[in-house]
Enzyme design. Structure first.
Site, PDB file in Angstrom:
ATOM      1  N   HIS A   1       0.831  -1.204   0.000  1.00 16.20           N
ATOM      2  CA  HIS A   1       0.000   0.000   0.000  1.00 16.20           C
ATOM      3  C   HIS A   1       0.869   1.259   0.000  1.00 16.20           C
ATOM      4  O   HIS A   1       1.849   1.345   0.732  1.00 16.20           O
ATOM      5  CB  HIS A   1      -0.925   0.024   1.215  1.00 16.20           C
ATOM      6  CG  HIS A   1      -2.081  -0.909   1.109  1.00 16.20           C
ATOM      7  ND1 HIS A   1      -2.951  -0.903   0.042  1.00 16.20           N
ATOM      8  CD2 HIS A   1      -2.529  -1.881   1.946  1.00 16.20           C
ATOM      9  CE1 HIS A   1      -3.883  -1.819   0.222  1.00 16.20           C
ATOM     10  NE2 HIS A   1      -3.642  -2.442   1.371  1.00 16.20           N
TER      11      HIS A   1
ATOM     12  N   CYS B   1       0.154   1.788  -5.545  1.00 18.88           N
ATOM     13  CA  CYS B   1      -0.755   2.702  -6.235  1.00 18.88           C
ATOM     14  C   CYS B   1      -0.131   4.097  -6.327  1.00 18.88           C
ATOM     15  O   CYS B   1       0.761   4.447  -5.556  1.00 18.88           O
ATOM     16  CB  CYS B   1      -2.088   2.771  -5.508  1.00 18.88           C
ATOM     17  SG  CYS B   1      -3.002   1.228  -5.582  1.00 18.88           S
TER      18      CYS B   1
END
Length: 185
Positions: A106, A163
């Site tokens: 993440h 991301c």
């Protein structure tokens, strides 16, 4: 009336702060438990769970010398795995194997600082028997559909995926790729 409204807003503010605090605390405590599971995995040479109901186990550790950060790498990229640490992408080489070792994490927790890595920086992957050193060759932003970065390779590579953009709120539209080549055992 004004007193009740201020009390209500105060409670709402506390509740808004609790969720991210819970998320980061869970990840921090999880990494401690995973570190212990990794140590037991190295000692026994067999996968060890960090807690009895865990759906994943440690497969290695990743170390970023530039930032002096270690994270335990989990097997898989399920929601549970990525909540507690970076995860090994299914279908790619495992730490210690030849080929393309892909690890996802993440952007707002474990892989937040990979944005500060530069070409030439070193990343170390520890696995049960030894370790591998990789040197960053390039970074790029790609569309989520661009999965060629997961393809097998004849040479030993490390591919980190998160991301992008890093400061985006919600589901980020792109992916940030760090590609590194093997430079040492």
């Amino acid at each position: 009336m004004l007193r009740r409204l201020s009390q209500f807003l105060f409670i709402c503010g506390i509740l808004i702060l609790i969720k991210p605090l819970y998320f980061y605390s869970k990840g921090y405590v999880g990494q401690i438990l995973l570190d212990h599971a990794w140590e037991r995995t190295v000692q026994t040479r067999s996968p060890q769970l960090a807690w009895p109901w865990a759906e994943t186990h440690p497969v290695g550790k990743i170390y970023f010398p530039k930032m002096d950060e270690f994270f335990t790498i989990l097997d898989g990229t399920t929601t549970e795995a990525l909540a507690f640490g970076p995860g090994h992408v299914e279908g790619t080489s495992y730490p210690g194997e030849a080929g393309n070792i892909c690890i996802a994490g993440h952007r707002d927790s474990f892989f937040n600082n990979i944005q500060n890595l530069d070409i030439g920086d070193i990343i170390r992957i520890d696995y049960v028997d030894s370790q591998q050193l990789f040197q960053i060759e390039n970074t790029r932003v790609v569309q989520p559909e661009d999965t060629r970065w997961l393809a097998p390779s004849d040479s030993t590579l490390l591919t980190l995926i998160t991301c992008y953009p890093f400061n985006y709120i919600g589901d980020a539209p792109d992916r940030y790729i760090v590609r590194a080549g093997l430079v040492g055992p």
